[in-house]
Design an enzyme around this catalytic site. Structure first.
Site, mmCIF file in Angstrom:
data_model
loop_
_atom_site.group_PDB
_atom_site.id
_atom_site.type_symbol
_atom_site.label_atom_id
_atom_site.label_comp_id
_atom_site.label_asym_id
_atom_site.label_seq_id
_atom_site.Cartn_x
_atom_site.Cartn_y
_atom_site.Cartn_z
ATOM 1 N N ASP A 142 39.590 47.487 38.986
ATOM 2 C CA ASP A 142 38.729 47.091 37.871
ATOM 3 C C ASP A 142 37.422 47.831 38.103
ATOM 4 O O ASP A 142 36.738 47.591 39.087
ATOM 5 C CB ASP A 142 38.548 45.569 37.936
ATOM 6 C CG ASP A 142 37.476 45.047 36.983
ATOM 7 O OD1 ASP A 142 36.806 45.861 36.320
ATOM 8 O OD2 ASP A 142 37.329 43.815 36.912
ATOM 9 N N HIS A 148 34.617 40.288 31.626
ATOM 10 C CA HIS A 148 35.760 40.840 32.374
ATOM 11 C C HIS A 148 36.987 40.986 31.467
ATOM 12 O O HIS A 148 38.043 40.438 31.750
ATOM 13 C CB HIS A 148 36.079 39.940 33.558
ATOM 14 C CG HIS A 148 34.973 39.899 34.577
ATOM 15 N ND1 HIS A 148 34.848 40.852 35.573
ATOM 16 C CD2 HIS A 148 33.933 39.051 34.740
ATOM 17 C CE1 HIS A 148 33.793 40.574 36.317
ATOM 18 N NE2 HIS A 148 33.211 39.485 35.831
ATOM 19 N N ASN A 200 42.339 56.547 52.209
ATOM 20 C CA ASN A 200 43.275 55.508 51.771
ATOM 21 C C ASN A 200 42.480 54.448 51.019
ATOM 22 O O ASN A 200 41.391 54.080 51.457
ATOM 23 C CB ASN A 200 43.961 54.889 53.008
ATOM 24 C CG ASN A 200 45.193 54.105 52.629
ATOM 25 O OD1 ASN A 200 45.120 53.160 51.850
ATOM 26 N ND2 ASN A 200 46.335 54.497 53.161
ATOM 27 N N TYR A 208 32.131 37.797 46.993
ATOM 28 C CA TYR A 208 32.903 37.830 45.759
ATOM 29 C C TYR A 208 32.632 39.094 44.947
ATOM 30 O O TYR A 208 31.505 39.402 44.614
ATOM 31 C CB TYR A 208 32.573 36.617 44.886
ATOM 32 C CG TYR A 208 33.350 36.670 43.596
ATOM 33 C CD1 TYR A 208 34.737 36.583 43.625
ATOM 34 C CD2 TYR A 208 32.723 36.858 42.382
ATOM 35 C CE1 TYR A 208 35.465 36.664 42.464
ATOM 36 C CE2 TYR A 208 33.448 36.930 41.216
ATOM 37 C CZ TYR A 208 34.822 36.841 41.267
ATOM 38 O OH TYR A 208 35.544 36.929 40.116
ATOM 39 N N LYS A 239 38.661 38.988 41.503
ATOM 40 C CA LYS A 239 39.960 38.630 42.092
ATOM 41 C C LYS A 239 40.776 39.898 42.310
ATOM 42 O O LYS A 239 40.484 40.945 41.749
ATOM 43 C CB LYS A 239 40.701 37.674 41.155
ATOM 44 C CG LYS A 239 40.390 36.220 41.455
ATOM 45 C CD LYS A 239 41.168 35.693 42.668
ATOM 46 C CE LYS A 239 40.681 34.323 43.062
ATOM 47 N NZ LYS A 239 40.669 34.084 44.484
ATOM 48 N N ASP A 240 41.831 39.772 43.091
ATOM 49 C CA ASP A 240 42.641 40.936 43.433
ATOM 50 C C ASP A 240 43.418 41.473 42.240
ATOM 51 O O ASP A 240 43.650 42.654 42.126
ATOM 52 C CB ASP A 240 43.620 40.561 44.529
ATOM 53 C CG ASP A 240 42.925 39.792 45.612
ATOM 54 O OD1 ASP A 240 42.484 40.412 46.561
ATOM 55 O OD2 ASP A 240 42.785 38.557 45.475
ATOM 56 N N ARG A 261 35.594 33.073 37.089
ATOM 57 C CA ARG A 261 34.832 33.286 38.323
ATOM 58 C C ARG A 261 35.709 33.252 39.573
ATOM 59 O O ARG A 261 35.218 32.974 40.676
ATOM 60 C CB ARG A 261 33.716 32.239 38.461
ATOM 61 C CG ARG A 261 32.662 32.346 37.384
ATOM 62 C CD ARG A 261 31.687 31.197 37.459
ATOM 63 N NE ARG A 261 30.770 31.208 36.332
ATOM 64 C CZ ARG A 261 29.576 31.825 36.343
ATOM 65 N NH1 ARG A 261 29.169 32.474 37.406
ATOM 66 N NH2 ARG A 261 28.811 31.780 35.289
ATOM 67 N N ASP A 278 37.924 33.170 30.096
ATOM 68 C CA ASP A 278 38.268 34.359 30.897
ATOM 69 C C ASP A 278 39.735 34.354 31.341
ATOM 70 O O ASP A 278 40.068 34.821 32.439
ATOM 71 C CB ASP A 278 37.371 34.499 32.133
ATOM 72 C CG ASP A 278 35.986 35.029 31.794
ATOM 73 O OD1 ASP A 278 35.673 35.170 30.581
ATOM 74 O OD2 ASP A 278 35.216 35.293 32.729
#
Ligand code: 13P
Ligand code: 13P
Ligand code: MG
Ligand code: MG
Length: 379
Positions: free
Chosen positions: A13, A20, A106, A230, A233-234, A267, A288
């Site tokens: 992202d 988002h 990497n 933070y 998120k992944d 969040r 979101d």
């Protein structure tokens, strides 16, 4: 063709339009430009650029194996270029997942997520690419357990002699950076004992025990742990090969007809129910979210992607099957909204919010600090 090919999905992202929500189309085009250049240079054999919510997903085929510097470098460059555009437009969280200015060979530990598998292409190689936004790698543990460990989900585990030999499951402890490989069906219950703790354990890889090679791989990079704070998120991807000794396409998608509650959402601090949808519909438009899950299907054909686009069309131009687009998924979409809305009814209380040490945002340490002098011991 017995030469091994590698399918890599590297995702990040690097900024989005209005919160988002969605990368700007010019950012996606820029990624296509960079990957087309990589193709011209012979670094990759083919590519497809797509997204889920605000995450750009770069699908690539090549012959360099997993974790290759040139492949990761190419993806990194694409994300850097897209970040420049996001910054120019002052989009939200521009460069969010790029944690370093200096690329070291990497993308692991540098912010983007990666899922890669190397295999000898079979006579026909149908693949599914799951892409999630607003959630964490362990969100795949439940559906993958159903697919690979549960004969009441995958009838193939009973009726396909090669699938019946079982699968090896590589599990990562994402907090302590450890891994262990366990075998199903013998160790199914112990595997589930670990995986049920979704705060720590996640499936990284599933491999056929009938010699077919890799069956599934997940991007398990725990972004907030990598960054130490933070940053989002992944939003993990999961690649699956299918059919002929592996779960069929329909067996791979089936678990998503059940409503699954996952960590992430607003969040990165809430529980919400997975919302399966098309790539087009993946903008997170309710609080979101709720956490989106998309699934696109493409063949690997002589090292290149093949969807419903004309044969031999331009590299990078593909028309995958969008599995969660159709009306049969309306049922689970509607359930997802019902469950997610019920959770929202709890406001800032658990289980709407994650457990305290999983919250990406918290004001608790500050509040406790302010109250140190006012707290009194109970008699
Ligand atoms: P077909 O008989 O349509 O080829 O389907 C076989 C199969 O594996 C469906 O899951
Ligand atoms: P992403 O992880 O998709 O960037 O979302 C972050 C967020 O805070 C959503 O509310
Ligand atoms: Mg974001
Ligand atoms: Mg995202």
């Amino acid at each position: 063709m017995s030469e091994k090919i590698t399918v890599s999905v590297i995702k990040a992202d690097v900024g989005s339009v209005v919160g988002h929500s969605k990368p700007h189309p010019s950012m996606m085009d820029k990624c296509r430009e960079v990957l087309a250049d990589g193709l011209k240079q012979g670094t990759i054999d083919d590519f497809y650029v797509t997204r889920v919510g605000d995450d750009i997903n770069l699908l690539m085929t090549h012959r360099k194996g997993e974790n290759h510097k040139e492949i990761h470098g190419l993806a990194w460059n694409a994300f850097m270029e897209a970040t420049k555009l996001a910054k120019k437009m002052k989009l939200y969280a521009a460069g969010q997942d790029l944690l370093t200015d200096a690329f070291s060979g990497n993308v692991k530990g540098a912010g983007p997520g990666s899922a890669e598998m190397e295999f000898v292409e079979r006579g026909s190689e149908p693949m599914l690419f799951f892409m999630a936004d607003k959630t964490e790698p362990s969100a795949y543990s439940l559906p993958l357990s159903r697919i690979f460990l549960d004969p009441f989900t995958t009838t193939g585990l009973v009726i396909d002699a090669r699938a019946k030999k079982g699968f090896d499951v590589e599990i990562h402890d994402v907090k302590d950076s450890m891994k262990v490989t366990m075998s199903s069906p013998e160790e199914t219950l112990s595997i589930l004992s670990l995986l049920s703790d979704t705060t720590r354990y996640a499936i990284k890889r599933v491999t056929s025990r009938a010699g077919i090679g890799p069956a599934a791989v997940v991007s398990t990079d725990k972004l907030n742990l990598t960054a130490g704070k933070y940053v989002g998120k992944d939003d993990p991807v999961c690649i699956c090969r299918s059919q002929s000794g592996l779960p069929a396409v329909g067996e791979l998608t089936q678990p998503f007809m059940d409503t699954m509650i996952v960590g992430g959402w607003m969040r990165g601090s809430h529980h919400g129910a997975f919302y399966p949808c098309s790539v087009e519909a993946s903008d997170p438009t309710y609080f979101d979210g709720p956490p989106r899950i998309c699934c696109i299907g493409l063949h690997i054909s002589n090292g290149k992607f093949q969807g419903t686009e004309p044969m031999n069309s331009k590299p990078g131009v593909h028309l995958p099957i969008d599995f969660f687009e159709g009306p049969e998924w309306d049922y689970v979409r509607s359930n997802s909204i019902k469950v997610s809305k019920m959770l929202r009814g709890h406001g800032p209380f658990m289980p709407a919010t994650l457990s305290p040490d999983e919250m990406e945002y918290t004001s608790k340490p500050e509040v406790l600090k302010e109250l140190t002098k006012r707290f009194e011991r109970l008699d």
